[in-house]
Design a protein around this motif. Structure first.
Motif, short mmCIF file in Angstrom:
data_model
loop_
_atom_site.label_atom_id
_atom_site.label_comp_id
_atom_site.label_asym_id
_atom_site.label_seq_id
_atom_site.Cartn_x
_atom_site.Cartn_y
_atom_site.Cartn_z
N ALA A 1 0.85 -1.19 0.00
CA ALA A 1 0.00 0.00 0.00
C ALA A 1 0.88 1.23 0.00
O ALA A 1 1.91 1.27 0.68
N PRO A 2 0.49 2.27 -0.73
CA PRO A 2 1.28 3.50 -0.77
C PRO A 2 1.22 4.25 0.57
O PRO A 2 0.26 4.12 1.32
N THR A 3 2.23 5.02 0.86
CA THR A 3 2.30 5.83 2.08
C THR A 3 2.11 7.28 1.71
O THR A 3 2.74 7.79 0.79
N ASN A 4 1.22 7.96 2.43
CA ASN A 4 0.96 9.39 2.20
C ASN A 4 1.27 10.14 3.48
O ASN A 4 0.55 10.04 4.47
N LEU A 5 2.36 10.89 3.49
CA LEU A 5 2.78 11.63 4.67
C LEU A 5 2.38 13.10 4.59
O LEU A 5 2.88 13.93 5.36
N ASN A 6 1.48 13.45 3.70
CA ASN A 6 1.08 14.84 3.50
C ASN A 6 -0.26 15.20 4.12
O ASN A 6 -0.79 16.26 3.86
N GLN A 7 -0.82 14.32 4.94
CA GLN A 7 -2.11 14.58 5.56
C GLN A 7 -1.93 14.84 7.05
O GLN A 7 -1.42 14.00 7.77
#
Length: 88
Positions: A1-7
């Protein structure tokens, strides 16, 4: 699964602590008639707001009738301290 650290997500508690700083002429711990609130007193609230073992402190000053209020607090242990009012 992709990681989103911008939230980012902000947390704001729903508790509050407040009351009145007053001159307790008879020393019974209750604000009776004729015992006025004291304005301009610094009140400090201390606790581990974000549960990281570092204590945070917040200050406010009592209003005209001696009232103070801290809003939007998380459910942690808090300590309230009151500076000695000027002229007492």
């Amino acid at each position: 699964a992709p990681t989103n650290l911008n939230q980012d997500f902000g947390y704001r508690g729903t508790g509050s602590i407040g009351d009145t700083v007053f001159f307790d002429a008879n020393g019974n711990g209750i604000q009776d008639g004729g015992e006025p609130g004291i304005p301009g007193v610094v009140v400090t609230l201390t606790g581990d707001f974000d549960n990281d073992t570092v204590l945070e402190s917040f200050t406010t000053t009592t209003g005209a009738g001696g009232a103070y209020l801290f809003n939007n607090l998380p459910a942690v242990t808090w300590t309230v301290s009151v500076a000695t009012p000027t002229g007492t």
